[in-house]
Write a protein that holds these residues in place. Structure first.
Motif, short mmCIF file in Angstrom:
data_model
loop_
_atom_site.label_atom_id
_atom_site.label_comp_id
_atom_site.label_asym_id
_atom_site.label_seq_id
_atom_site.Cartn_x
_atom_site.Cartn_y
_atom_site.Cartn_z
N MET A 1 3.66 10.92 3.68
CA MET A 1 4.63 11.02 2.37
C MET A 1 3.95 10.47 1.14
O MET A 1 3.11 9.55 1.09
CB MET A 1 5.70 9.74 2.73
N LEU A 2 4.19 11.26 0.14
CA LEU A 2 3.71 10.83 -1.15
C LEU A 2 4.24 9.54 -1.61
O LEU A 2 5.50 9.49 -1.21
CB LEU A 2 3.77 12.16 -2.37
N PRO A 3 3.48 8.84 -2.28
CA PRO A 3 3.99 7.59 -2.43
C PRO A 3 5.27 7.58 -3.07
O PRO A 3 6.33 6.65 -3.05
CB PRO A 3 2.99 6.77 -3.49
N ARG A 4 5.53 8.40 -4.04
CA ARG A 4 6.84 8.76 -4.69
C ARG A 4 7.58 9.73 -4.17
O ARG A 4 8.43 10.36 -4.96
CB ARG A 4 6.53 8.64 -6.40
N SER A 5 7.64 10.11 -3.04
CA SER A 5 8.46 11.09 -2.37
C SER A 5 9.68 10.17 -2.14
O SER A 5 10.87 10.73 -2.11
CB SER A 5 7.93 11.47 -1.04
N THR A 6 9.85 8.82 -2.03
CA THR A 6 10.89 8.25 -1.79
C THR A 6 11.66 7.37 -3.12
O THR A 6 10.90 7.32 -4.08
CB THR A 6 10.51 7.05 -0.88
N ALA A 7 12.72 6.89 -2.98
CA ALA A 7 13.49 6.15 -3.96
C ALA A 7 12.70 5.16 -4.57
O ALA A 7 12.71 5.12 -5.88
CB ALA A 7 14.74 5.55 -3.62
N SER A 8 12.01 4.01 -3.70
CA SER A 8 10.97 3.11 -4.49
C SER A 8 9.86 3.45 -4.03
O SER A 8 9.65 4.02 -2.98
CB SER A 8 11.60 1.88 -4.12
N ARG A 9 8.88 3.03 -4.77
CA ARG A 9 7.45 3.55 -4.45
C ARG A 9 6.95 2.95 -2.75
O ARG A 9 7.19 2.00 -2.98
CB ARG A 9 6.42 3.15 -5.39
N LYS A 10 6.45 3.70 -2.14
CA LYS A 10 5.76 3.36 -0.96
C LYS A 10 4.42 3.29 -1.08
O LYS A 10 3.58 4.26 -1.57
CB LYS A 10 6.24 4.53 0.10
N VAL A 11 3.82 2.10 -0.37
CA VAL A 11 2.41 1.91 -0.62
C VAL A 11 1.76 2.94 0.47
O VAL A 11 2.10 3.39 1.33
CB VAL A 11 2.17 0.55 -0.07
N ARG A 12 0.43 3.54 -0.21
CA ARG A 12 -0.26 4.76 0.62
C ARG A 12 -0.79 4.09 1.80
O ARG A 12 -1.35 2.93 1.82
CB ARG A 12 -1.24 4.95 -0.67
N ASP A 13 -0.68 4.77 2.68
CA ASP A 13 -1.32 4.45 3.99
C ASP A 13 -2.83 4.29 3.93
O ASP A 13 -3.53 3.30 4.51
CB ASP A 13 -1.34 5.47 5.07
N ALA A 14 -3.42 5.00 2.94
CA ALA A 14 -4.97 4.73 2.76
C ALA A 14 -5.29 3.78 2.05
O ALA A 14 -6.26 2.99 2.49
CB ALA A 14 -5.25 5.95 1.96
N SER A 15 -4.47 3.24 1.18
CA SER A 15 -4.57 1.74 0.45
C SER A 15 -4.44 0.62 1.66
O SER A 15 -4.89 -0.36 1.51
CB SER A 15 -3.66 1.70 -0.49
N ARG A 16 -3.30 0.77 2.43
CA ARG A 16 -3.32 -0.25 3.42
C ARG A 16 -4.10 -0.21 4.42
O ARG A 16 -4.46 -1.15 5.11
CB ARG A 16 -2.00 0.04 4.11
N GLY A 17 -4.97 0.78 4.71
CA GLY A 17 -5.92 0.85 5.56
C GLY A 17 -5.57 1.33 6.93
O GLY A 17 -6.48 1.33 7.90
N LYS A 18 -4.35 1.55 7.16
CA LYS A 18 -3.84 2.21 8.31
C LYS A 18 -2.36 2.62 8.49
O LYS A 18 -1.96 2.67 7.52
CB LYS A 18 -3.60 1.01 9.33
N ILE A 19 -2.32 3.36 9.46
CA ILE A 19 -1.07 4.25 9.49
C ILE A 19 0.14 3.31 10.08
O ILE A 19 -0.21 2.79 10.89
CB ILE A 19 -1.25 5.53 10.38
N ASP A 20 1.41 3.53 9.19
CA ASP A 20 2.23 2.58 10.04
C ASP A 20 2.74 3.25 11.30
O ASP A 20 2.81 4.32 11.76
CB ASP A 20 3.21 2.16 9.13
N GLY A 21 3.84 2.54 12.13
CA GLY A 21 4.11 2.74 13.52
C GLY A 21 5.08 3.89 13.15
O GLY A 21 4.97 5.06 14.08
N ARG A 22 5.87 4.23 12.21
CA ARG A 22 6.94 5.30 12.03
C ARG A 22 5.87 6.92 11.78
O ARG A 22 6.47 7.58 12.54
CB ARG A 22 7.83 5.04 10.59
N THR A 23 5.12 6.40 10.92
CA THR A 23 4.22 7.69 10.73
C THR A 23 3.63 8.21 12.06
O THR A 23 3.63 9.10 12.34
CB THR A 23 3.25 7.20 9.55
N MET A 24 3.06 7.10 12.88
CA MET A 24 2.44 7.62 13.97
C MET A 24 3.46 8.37 15.00
O MET A 24 3.13 9.34 15.66
CB MET A 24 2.10 6.34 14.82
#
Lengths: 245, 245, 245, 245, 245, 245
Positions: free
Chosen positions: E66-89
C-alpha cells in the motif's frame, strides 16, 4: 547452610531422562533435572558445514531456545525480537563445542548433526542439562546412522556431561554447592559451569564472579564438586546408551 | 618447546599503553600487546540502565568491534551483516561483567559508563587486552567525573586485568604458556582466558578444550601462569593510574 | 572573518599521512587532517563484483565507519542498530565512485579491492579525508599486486583527492572558506565537498544549502578554493607514492 | 548530436501535473515528465521531529519508493529485502533537505509534513521530478492547514524545482543536455542534479563523473542548462499554485 | 438498511479497469472499484521457484503493498519498518494461491510470473480487487509470452475473480451485503472474502466473525451474494480479455 | 475410501489433554490429537495493548511456534532466520482473533493475556489443536485471576474449538473427511479450518482449494463435518473446565 530443597552440598537433583521422546527426530530426549525440563533432539543432514566441504569431515552444531513461558515471567520470543540474544548465543556455542570435542569428525564423514535444545520449563542449570541430554540424543542419531550403514562405528571418543556449581553465601559463611536451582543460582556469589568427559578431563570451565570475585580455594572446591556431579551423570548416560562401538 | 617469538613460557609480550589517546572521550587508551592493538574508550552518560532506574545504582556496559582489516583476511563488517556475531557478543558481555565486578555501582550513582573496545590490529588476546585497557579508560572517566564533583571518590574496589593462557603441543610433549599470539592461539590444544583482581582473586575463568580435553594438572599450570601475567599487568596499570581514591 | 584556528580562508589544516600503518592489509594509511583521523585500508580479493563475473573487469568498493567515540558525544554503533544509516551509505558510495572513476577496471582484472575507511577521531571533513587517504592505500595495494605479478602496471588513470569548502556567515558578511573543522562546518550556511583529479577535472561536486540557498557567485568562489586544496593534496600524495607505472 | 526523442539540448520533456490526485492526502500530485510518473503526497502530522520537541519548530521529512515494476526489469521490493538501499536513502534525504531549505520551520509550528514520492513508472529523472512535484503537494497541504487556521500564512520562502543535466558523448564530440531520459542517462558521461529556487539560487548541486571526470567548462554549461530548466518548472508550479501568502 | 452509497445489498460498486496501464511490465492493469484503486502488474522471469527446479513446472508468486498515503491516515512504509506486517503477508499469500489454482504450471514451463499489487487509494476490498485485476495482468503477460512463442497456449484453466461480503447490523436488524467500502467494512459484524472461478467453484472462502460469531444461515446468504458478485466480475474480465486459447 | 489410520470420515483422532502441564504459567495445557502435540500457555500481564490504553478494555494476543524437529525434516528456527514466516503469522493472527471473539474485553479490564502455542510434534492440524488447547489455558488463567479477585467473573461468552476438514480424492471418487493427519493433509484436494462456538456459530471459516477448486456441495459437506467435530471438542473442554462463571 541449608539448601532450598534440603539437598546436601554435593548432591544432584532427581534426574529423569526419557529417550526416544519424539517420533520424527533421529535422536530425541526429554531430560528433567529437578524442575528443569529440556527437549534435546539430534537431526542428521547429509551435508557438512560450509567451511568443511571437500575435507571429508563432518560437523556438529547446536541451537538452544526457551519456550516463552518456560520462565517465571514470560520471555519475549527471539523470533519476535528478530534476533537471538547474547545469552542464547553463548549457550548454543557452548553446547556445540562440547559435543564436537568428543566427536571424531572424520569418522562422521561429510555430514552434519544438528542439535536442538529447547527448554520447556526452566529452574536453573538449563545449559548443563542441555549438554547432558544432547549427548544422548546425538549418540542415538549416530546409532540410527550405523543401522543404515552410513557409518561403521559410533564416532564418539568419550561420554560428555555437564553440571553447574556455585558459591552460596549467608551470615554463617560461604559454601560451595552442586547443581543449583534457580533460587540458589540467582543469589549465588559465583556461578560456574563445567563440562567433563568420563575420563575426568575438562572440556569447558566457565566461572563468573560478577557479584564478587572468588579465591583460589573456592575455585578448587567447585572443581571437585563438578567432577563428582559429572561422574554421576556419566553413569546414568551409560545405563541408557550402553557401550558405544 | 620454542615459542614463535622466542619468549619464555611465562613471559608476556611487550606492552605499550598510550593514555589520553583520543580527544573527545572522557577516558581513552591505546593498548598494544605485541602486535595486538586495541583502542579502548570510556564515555559517561547521565542515565543508568533501564532496569536500574530509581535504584540509585549506575551501570557499566561494553561494546567490542574489530576493524574489517584488523585481521589477516578481511572480516565482513557487523554493520553490513546487520547483526553482531556470537563471538563478539560473548566478548562484550565478558568485558562488561569484568568491569562491573570491581565497580561500586551505588557510588557511581544513576549514570552509565559505556566502554568501547575497537581492535585496530589483531594478533591474539584481543579480548584480554581489551579488559586490561578498558579498566584504565574507565578509571580515567571516573577521574573526569570526580574533577567535576559528580562523584566524591573513584568507585572502584580493585584493579582488573586479564590474560590468555593455553596448552601448546608438539612431538616433544605439551606445555602451558602465557599470552598467546595468533599463530600459537590457532594451534593451541586448549585456550583459556582469565580475569583477575590485584588481590589475586578470580573474576572470570574460561577454559575451552575444543580440540582436545585437558587434565586437572594442566588446568592448575594454566591458572598459575595466568596469575603471574595478571599481576604484572596490574603493576603497569598502577604506574599509569596511581592510587585510586 | 576570523577562523576558529586562525587559518586563512584558502588554507588547509596541517596534514599528516602515515603509510603502512597496519601489518595485515595490502595497503593501509592513517591520515590526519587537523584533529580528524581516519584509518584507510585496501584489501585485495581474488573475485570481482557479482555483476561483473565473466566480463574481465574488476571492482573497487568502499565501506566507511566511525568508532563510537570518534565524535563529541557517543554515537550508537551501526552494528548495534542492525543497519547502516543514510549518511554512512552516502559516504561509502561516494568513496567507491571516486576511486572507481580513476581506476582502469579492465587492467585490474577480475579482482576486487575493498576500501575501509574508519574514523578514529572526527573533526569535520571525514569523508574527504577518507578519499584522499584511501587513494594512497589503494595504490599501495596495487603495488603489492604488481610485485606479485598479478598485474603488469598500476591501473590508475589519475590521482584523486577531495576537500570540503563552505560559506561562513557573520554580522560582517559571508565568506567562502576551505577545509572546515567541525565547529565551522556545523554553523556554515553552505557545505560542499569536491573530488578532483590531478588534471583539475571534477569527479564529484556536492553542494548543499540546507540552511539557506547560495548564489552563483558563491558557487564559483567555492569551486576555486576546492581546486586549490585538491591540488595541494595531490602534491602530498605524489611525494608519498612517487610515479605510478 | 541527436537526442533519442529529437529534443533540443536545452529542452524539457512534456510535463503534466495532476493536482489533487488522491482523496485521502492533504496534498497529492501526479507528476509526469515524459514517461516518468511519480505520485507525490504530503501528509500533516500534529507532532514535530523528536529532536525538535519543545523548540516551537516543525519538520519536513521525505520518503521515496519505486513500484517493483516501475522499471524495465522488476526491482525487488525494499520491504522484501528488509532494508532500504543506498540509492533510495540518498534520494529521500535529498528531497527532504530541498523542501526544508525553503520552509520556515518556525512558522510551521511543532508539526511534521511527511512527503511520499512513489515512482509509478521510471524513465530517468525520478528524483528531480519528485522534488518538483512534492513542492506542490507540500504547499497544498499547507493551504489545507491555513484553511483550518492551523497556520496564518503559507510558511514557504521560495518555490523549489529540480532538474537533471548531463554530458552526452559520441564520435562527434561531447554536449551538455537538459532533462535526460533513461536511455541518455544510462550512457551519459556525467550525471548532475540541480535543485534551485525561483530566485535563481542553488539548494543542491550534485554532479558525478563516475565514468569519466569532467572539466570546469562542462560544469558551467550544465549549470546554465539547469538554471533554464528550473526556471521553466517554477513557471508551471506558479500557474498551479498561484501566489503563496 | 440503507448503505452509505445507496447501493442495493447485492450491488457492486462502479468498476473501471484500465488495461496496459504501464509501459514496462508484460501485463499491467489499473483496477478501480469505487474509490479503491490498485495497480496490478505481471512480470515474466525465466526461472522457476527454487523448489521446482528441474521439475518442468513454473510458478506464480504475488506481492502486495500500500502506498503510505493510500489510507486515511498515513501508514508507515514496510521498507522503513524493515519487515512486512502480518496482514500484508496474508494478502500476498492469498493472491498467489488464487492465481496458481487456475494456472497450469506444467504448461507454463520453468518460468515465474511475479504479480505486484500496489494500492494507490484504499476504500475497502483491496485484496479482492487485487485478485480480480491481477488475473487480467497475468493473462496479458501470458499473451505476451505466447506472441514470443515461449508457450503454445494460455496456461489458464478458468477465470478467477474475488469479492468481499459481510453482515451489517443496526437497530433494525442484520443484513448481508456485497462489496463493502471502508466505512461499512470497519463496522461490519462479519467480514468475508470469496475467490471463485467462472464455473461457480470456490478457490478460497475466508470468513471472520471477530466482533461476533455468525450463524449458518448468514453464512449461506453471504455465499450467495459472493457468487453473484464474482459472476459479474468474470463477465467484465471476459470482455477485456476475450477467449483464452 | 480408506483413511490412513482406518478412521471413519467423520471421526476425530484420539485426544488427550493434560491440564496444568507447566509450573510457571497461569494456564498451561499439553494437547495431543493423534501424533500432533502442542503446548499451550496463557500468561497474564497487567497492561493492555498499546491501542487500548485508557479504554478500560483488555486484550488477548497469541504467538505460535514449532520446535525445529517437530516436523519430519528439520525446520530452520524463526529466530535464526531473523523473522517470522508468513504461515506462522497467519496462524498466530487466527488464534488471537478466535479467542478474542469470545472474550469480553471490558470485563477483562486493562490487562493482556498472552497465549503461546508451541508445537512439540506435528502431524497435521496444529493450528486447530492450538486453538482448542489455548482456550483451556486461557480460561485457567482467568480462573487464576478470579481467585486473586482481579476479576469477578470469567469473561468468556462461549466455548471455542477448531478442527480441520478436507476433501480426499482417489480413483474411486472424492470424499469429505474430518481431522486430517499430515499424510492426508498433504495430498488433500481442499483444506479447510473451521473455528466454532459451542452454540454452533462460526468464528472463522477458511477453505483453500489451491490444487483444485471445490463445488458448493463439497463446501456444505465439509461444514457439516466441522460442526460435528467442534461439538465433540467442546464436550471435552467442558469436562475439563466445568461451568464458566
Amino acid at each position: 547452610m541449608k539448601r532450598t530443597d534440603n539437598r546436601k552440598p554435593d548432591e544432584l537433583r532427581p534426574i529423569k531422562i526419557t529417550n526416544h521422546y519424539l517420533k520424527h527426530a533421529e535422536g530425541s530426549v526429554l531430560i528433567e533435572m529437578g524442575d528443569t525440563k529440556v527437549i534435546c533432539t539430534a537431526s542428521v543432514e547429509e551435508k557438512t558445514a560450509q567451511h568443511l566441504k571437500g575435507t571429508g569431515k563432518g560437523w556438529v552444531t547446536a541451537e538452544y531456545g526457551m519456550l516463552p513461558r518456560s520462565t517465571a515471567s514470560r520471555k519475549v520470543r527471539d523470533a519476535s525480537r528478530g534476533k537471538i540474544d547474547g545469552r542464547t548465543m553463548e549457550i548454543q556455542r557452548l553446547i556445540g563445542r562440547s559435543l564436537r570435542s568428543v566427536t571424531d569428525l572424520e569418522l562422521l564423514g561429510e555430514r552434519s548433526i544438528w542439535i536442538d535444545c529447547d527448554v520447556i520449563q526452566a529452574d536453573g542449570g538449563t545449559r548443563t542439562a542441555s549438554i547432558t541430554g544432547a549427548f544422548i540424543a546425538m549418540v542415538e542419531a549416530m546409532k540410527w546412522m550405523k543401522e543404515r550403514e552410513m557409518i561403521e562405528t559410533i564416532p564418539v571418543k568419550s561420554f560428555v556431561s555437564a553440571i553447574s556449581v556455585g558459591i552460596l553465601a549467608d551470615e554463617s559463611g560461604e559454601e560451595a554447592v552442586l547443581d543449583l536451582p534457580y533460587t540458589e543460582d540467582s543469589t549465588a556469589k559465583v556461578d560456574m559451569n563445567v563440562v567433563m568427559t568420563d575420563r575426568g578431563e575438562y572440556i569447558e570451565v566457565q566461572g563468573t564472579g560478577e557479584d564478587a570475585p572468588f579465591g583460589p580455594e573456592q575455585l578448587q572446591q567447585m572443581l571437585a564438586l563438578a567432577a563428582k556431579g559429572c561422574r554421576e551423570l556419566n553413569e546414568i548416560q551409560k545405563e541408557i546408551l550402553g557401550k558405544l562401538e
